[in-house]
Write a protein that holds these residues in place. Structure first.
Motif, mmCIF file in Angstrom:
data_model
loop_
_atom_site.group_PDB
_atom_site.id
_atom_site.type_symbol
_atom_site.label_atom_id
_atom_site.label_comp_id
_atom_site.label_asym_id
_atom_site.label_seq_id
_atom_site.Cartn_x
_atom_site.Cartn_y
_atom_site.Cartn_z
ATOM 1 N N LEU A 180 0.835 -1.188 0.000
ATOM 2 C CA LEU A 180 0.000 0.000 0.000
ATOM 3 C C LEU A 180 0.876 1.245 0.000
ATOM 4 O O LEU A 180 1.819 1.341 0.772
ATOM 5 N N PRO A 181 0.563 2.210 -0.833
ATOM 6 C CA PRO A 181 1.349 3.447 -0.843
ATOM 7 C C PRO A 181 1.032 4.277 0.392
ATOM 8 O O PRO A 181 -0.037 4.156 0.989
ATOM 9 N N PHE A 182 1.952 5.140 0.780
ATOM 10 C CA PHE A 182 1.715 6.038 1.902
ATOM 11 C C PHE A 182 1.092 7.347 1.438
ATOM 12 O O PHE A 182 0.658 8.139 2.249
ATOM 13 N N PHE A 183 1.116 7.608 0.145
ATOM 14 C CA PHE A 183 0.289 8.673 -0.402
ATOM 15 C C PHE A 183 -0.033 8.327 -1.844
ATOM 16 O O PHE A 183 0.587 7.468 -2.455
ATOM 17 N N GLU A 184 -1.029 8.969 -2.350
ATOM 18 C CA GLU A 184 -1.486 8.722 -3.712
ATOM 19 C C GLU A 184 -1.328 9.986 -4.544
ATOM 20 O O GLU A 184 -1.287 11.096 -4.012
ATOM 21 N N ILE A 185 -1.234 9.786 -5.848
ATOM 22 C CA ILE A 185 -1.097 10.909 -6.783
ATOM 23 C C ILE A 185 -2.362 11.032 -7.603
ATOM 24 O O ILE A 185 -2.896 10.045 -8.095
ATOM 25 N N SER A 186 -2.850 12.248 -7.726
ATOM 26 C CA SER A 186 -4.041 12.501 -8.512
ATOM 27 C C SER A 186 -3.817 13.707 -9.408
ATOM 28 O O SER A 186 -3.269 14.719 -8.970
ATOM 29 N N TYR A 187 -4.195 13.584 -10.688
ATOM 30 C CA TYR A 187 -4.030 14.695 -11.626
ATOM 31 C C TYR A 187 -4.994 15.828 -11.300
ATOM 32 O O TYR A 187 -6.125 15.606 -10.862
ATOM 33 N N LYS A 188 -4.533 17.052 -11.527
ATOM 34 C CA LYS A 188 -5.348 18.237 -11.278
ATOM 35 C C LYS A 188 -5.625 18.957 -12.603
ATOM 36 O O LYS A 188 -4.724 19.132 -13.411
ATOM 37 N N SER A 189 -6.865 19.354 -12.804
ATOM 38 C CA SER A 189 -7.216 20.175 -13.959
ATOM 39 C C SER A 189 -7.146 21.631 -13.514
ATOM 40 O O SER A 189 -8.102 22.189 -12.968
ATOM 41 N N VAL A 190 -5.974 22.230 -13.733
ATOM 42 C CA VAL A 190 -5.757 23.569 -13.224
ATOM 43 C C VAL A 190 -4.841 24.322 -14.172
ATOM 44 O O VAL A 190 -4.047 23.725 -14.902
ATOM 45 N N TYR A 224 10.622 31.338 -4.384
ATOM 46 C CA TYR A 224 10.146 30.396 -5.399
ATOM 47 C C TYR A 224 8.827 29.760 -5.000
ATOM 48 O O TYR A 224 8.554 29.536 -3.812
ATOM 49 N N SER A 225 8.019 29.445 -6.014
ATOM 50 C CA SER A 225 6.825 28.614 -5.850
ATOM 51 C C SER A 225 7.136 27.225 -6.403
ATOM 52 O O SER A 225 7.945 27.084 -7.315
ATOM 53 N N MET A 226 6.483 26.211 -5.861
ATOM 54 C CA MET A 226 6.740 24.832 -6.290
ATOM 55 C C MET A 226 5.451 24.154 -6.706
ATOM 56 O O MET A 226 4.415 24.304 -6.052
ATOM 57 N N VAL A 227 5.527 23.406 -7.823
ATOM 58 C CA VAL A 227 4.375 22.671 -8.340
ATOM 59 C C VAL A 227 4.771 21.204 -8.489
ATOM 60 O O VAL A 227 5.832 20.893 -9.042
ATOM 61 N N PHE A 228 3.940 20.298 -7.986
ATOM 62 C CA PHE A 228 4.168 18.867 -8.183
ATOM 63 C C PHE A 228 3.719 18.477 -9.591
ATOM 64 O O PHE A 228 2.625 18.852 -10.021
ATOM 65 N N THR A 229 4.542 17.714 -10.287
ATOM 66 C CA THR A 229 4.161 17.195 -11.607
ATOM 67 C C THR A 229 4.312 15.685 -11.620
ATOM 68 O O THR A 229 5.029 15.107 -10.792
ATOM 69 N N GLY A 399 -0.461 17.582 -16.386
ATOM 70 C CA GLY A 399 0.726 17.086 -15.707
ATOM 71 C C GLY A 399 0.850 17.521 -14.267
ATOM 72 O O GLY A 399 1.637 16.943 -13.512
ATOM 73 N N ILE A 400 0.112 18.556 -13.843
ATOM 74 C CA ILE A 400 0.149 18.964 -12.440
ATOM 75 C C ILE A 400 -0.616 17.929 -11.609
ATOM 76 O O ILE A 400 -1.686 17.475 -12.004
ATOM 77 N N VAL A 401 -0.057 17.560 -10.473
ATOM 78 C CA VAL A 401 -0.684 16.527 -9.657
ATOM 79 C C VAL A 401 -0.816 16.991 -8.214
ATOM 80 O O VAL A 401 -0.160 17.939 -7.778
#
Length: 684
Positions: A180-190, A224-229, A399-401
């Motif tokens: 089981l993962p400790f977190f999940e990734i989900s795509y964002k429509s943004v 700086y700002s940071m975005v997860f991809t 691609g942003i998640v």
């Protein structure tokens, strides 16, 4: 700065070894560009604690010749020590003549006495990444930064009983398929611009991970700002989709090899009308062709400015480039994207990166070194540069998640898996193309494939399966009480008590530090280069070398990667894909790629015709059939990249493996060995 090279002359030695009398010459090179901060940077980097070579352009008005002479002497002494690390004046002409491991390690420690000061890294490897020794696996194909340790993973996932290994395969470790993962990734429509301006809703989990990563990367949250991809390719394409190429026409890349993530950016930018340019690299040392790059950067035409993509060092050859190219580009109106994926774990703490702040930065993170390459990438945008996105016509960012807390019932869908395998090689082999298309994120192994169930046909080998490294999301361990780990993570005191998110892989890099990691990599990579160059074919009139190194050879300032090819006794190149596959059979993970954008002088035209190869690609035709077309030229090579946990035994194993090609029948013997085992032949 100082460059070194060697001119060996042959002598006579024992059977299987040839002696050389090595003449070493030292020279100084003076650059043409100047920055007012170079003297300060050079002084701070004098002891080699940071990437001094990246500040390569000396101050023409410098008067401290004594210091310059000391630097030159230290480089000279380092090169002499490297040559002495492997039985000086000796060449090896068969694999059985190689000295034993213990003897080689003893000579290595004599040549590099400071290596013993890095034993803390060996302790971390033994305690936290013991799977590497248990599986006898040499990993020289990872890119990015590891988030977690194998020990950490084992503490939170119950291992399934190990199945007995087959007689034809290397020992391996087995795990439950239901990790089981400790977190999940989900795509964002943004929209990227909106995400940068307003940030959007961020979970506590994302906040903690973002703070941990920015702290590790030495990047200011105020700046700086940071975005997860989803992956590195997504980050590059995302920036290309929103960058205003209409007003800033050019996209300038500085890569001496074919990089798939940069390729995705190039395709996206061309659709917006960008003019794509590339730096060129002078043959044979593959240094940046300074005059050509300087001419592009200093162009007076405003529309000729744009975005420069700069990696600081080559992930393929280990060549390093000066920070001052970034400074020059910014001073002349360019926006700078720093590709930090190929940098070492603590290289962001170097002086140069504290002096020069790029507009954008991309970095990748994978799960567990040598076990699970799944992960994500991060796009950092300088807040003062974010305004250039305001007029973008792109509506939604692909691609942003988001990172979400895991649920026990959640299943991580294949289409969201970020397996971080650099598919610039896998696409060439056309293996499991559909299955791997969504898994390409270029963080983790450059090229991963299993070598079981295949045989050799002449000089070609193919695969029918890839090594399936865990495809779950990266792990985050939430603890009620913090563990005794150096550089512990950000704590969040709330009504529910103290909570900590532990990324032990990053903690290990922090605890080892920049100086230890840099010293260790410098000793190991230079020993490997010297060892590979000591291999010579027997009974050849001119001592034909088995290996050719591309880019820097022995150098104090080279990066922790080496590109090379193997040649048979007739001087014909052994295909890099074949070398890689044979290495994998020996449980050594290498990568292969294509060197490109190489500039040859007129005197090298004849050599150019011999070594450059045309690249062919396939596209789908109108009737579903595939068409092949020529798409540029380059030099296919094998590459080995050292990581935080690489040790001398890894270097010795790859040296011993490559030496087996001194046997003219080595490839044929391997083919018959696997035919005898009734293994399936798979065509590439």
């Amino acid at each position: 700065m100082t460059g070194l090279w060697f001119e060996p002359t042959r002598g006579k030695g024992k059977e299987g070894r040839k002696t050389t009398n090595t003449r070493t010459r030292c020279r100084e090179k003076t650059g043409k560009m100047y920055s007012p901060c170079i003297r300060e940077a050079s002084e701070a980097c004098f002891h080699g604690c940071c990437l001094a070579s990246l500040l390569r352009f000396p101050d023409p008005h410098a008067t401290d010749q004594k210091q310059l002479s000391s630097v030159a002497l230290s480089r000279y002494n380092f090169a002499i020590a490297t040559v002495a690390s492997l039985f000086p004046n000796t060449q090896f002409t068969n694999h059985e003549s190689l000295p034993p491991f213990d003897e080689s390690f003893s000579k290595f420690n004599e040549a590099y006495p400071q290596y013993s000061n890095t034993e803390r890294a060996d302790q971390v490897r033994a305690q936290e990444y013991y799977h590497l020794s248990m599986s006898n696996h040499v990993c020289l194909d990872y890119i990015g930064h590891g988030l977690f340790s194998y020990s950490q993973q084992q503490n939170h996932h119950m291992a399934a009983p190990a199945a007995p290994p087959s007689s034809s395969s290397a020992p391996s470790l087995h795990f439950s398929p239901l990790e089981l993962p400790f977190f999940e990734i989900s795509y964002k429509s943004v929209n990227l611009n909106s995400q940068l301006l307003y940030g959007g809703e961020e979970s506590e989990l994302e906040t903690k991970i973002r703070k941990r990563i920015m702290g590790f990367m030495n990047i200011s949250e105020a700046e700086y700002s940071m975005v997860f991809t989803a992956n590195q390719s997504s980050a590059f394409k995302l920036l290309a989709d929103f960058y205003p190429f209409q007003s800033n026409q050019n996209l300038l890349t500085v890569y001496d090899y074919e990089n798939e993530a940069v390729g995705a950016m190039i395709c996206a930018s061309k659709k917006k009308g960008a003019r794509v340019l590339s730096a060129e690299f002078s043959w044979p040392d593959l240094r940046i062709h300074s005059e050509k790059l300087k001419k592009i950067i200093l162009s007076k035409r405003k529309r000729r400015r744009g975005l420069i993509v700069f990696p600081l060092q080559s992930r393929m050859t280990g060549a390093r480039y000066s920070y001052l190219w970034m400074s020059m580009a910014q001073e002349n109106g360019w926006h700078v994207l720093l590709d930090a994926c190929a940098l070492g774990p603590k290289d962001m703490e170097t002086l140069g990166l504290s002096l020069f702040r790029p507009d954008f930065l991309i970095c990748s993170f994978f799960k567990v070194f040598g076990k699970n390459p799944s992960g994500f990438a991060c796009l950092f945008v300088k807040k003062s540069s974010a305004s250039i996105f305001k007029d973008s016509t792109t509506a939604i960012s692909m691609g942003i998640v988001s990172l979400l807390p895991a649920t026990r019932s959640a299943q991580f869908p294949d289409e969201l898996v970020s397996s971080d395998i650099e598919t610039e090689q896998t696409s060439k082999l056309k293996l499991h193309e559909d299955d791997l298309a969504a898994a390409s994120s270029l963080s983790g192994p450059l090229h991963v494939q299993t070598m079981s169930n295949e045989t050799f046909e002449s000089h070609e080998i193919s695969d029918d399966s890839f090594r399936q490294k865990g495809l779950s999301c990266s792990e985050i361990v939430e603890l009620e009480m913090p563990l005794d780990i150096p550089q512990s993570l950000n704590k969040d005191n709330s009504a529910h008590g103290s909570s900590e998110i532990e990324c032990r892989g990053l903690d290990h890099a922090d605890s080892l530090g920049l100086i230890l990691i840099s010293l260790r990599a410098r000793f190991l990579i230079n020993w490997l280069v010297n060892a590979l160059m000591s291999l010579r074919h027997p009974h050849s009139d001119n001592g034909l070398p088995l290996v050719r190194i591309y880019g820097p050879n022995i150098s104090f300032d080279r990066g922790p990667a080496v590109a090379f090819n193997v040649f048979d006794w007739k001087g014909e190149k052994v295909e890099p894909t074949l070398v890689q596959k044979l290495a994998d059979r020996s449980n050594i993970s290498l990568s292969h790629g294509l060197l490109q954008h190489i500039w040859f002088s007129d005197k090298d035209e004849e050599e150019k015709e011999k070594i450059l190869e045309l690249k062919t690609s396939e596209v789908e035709g109108t009737l579903g059939n595939k068409k092949r077309y020529k798409s540029g030229s380059g030099i296919p090579v094998v590459s080995a990249a050292l990581g935080l946990l690489t040790n001398f035994e890894d270097m010795y194993k790859i040296w011993a493996f490559v030496s087996r090609f001194l046997d003219a029948d080595f490839v044929e013997k391997e083919r018959w060995r696997y035919v005898a085992l009734n293994q399936k032949t798979v065509e590439v």
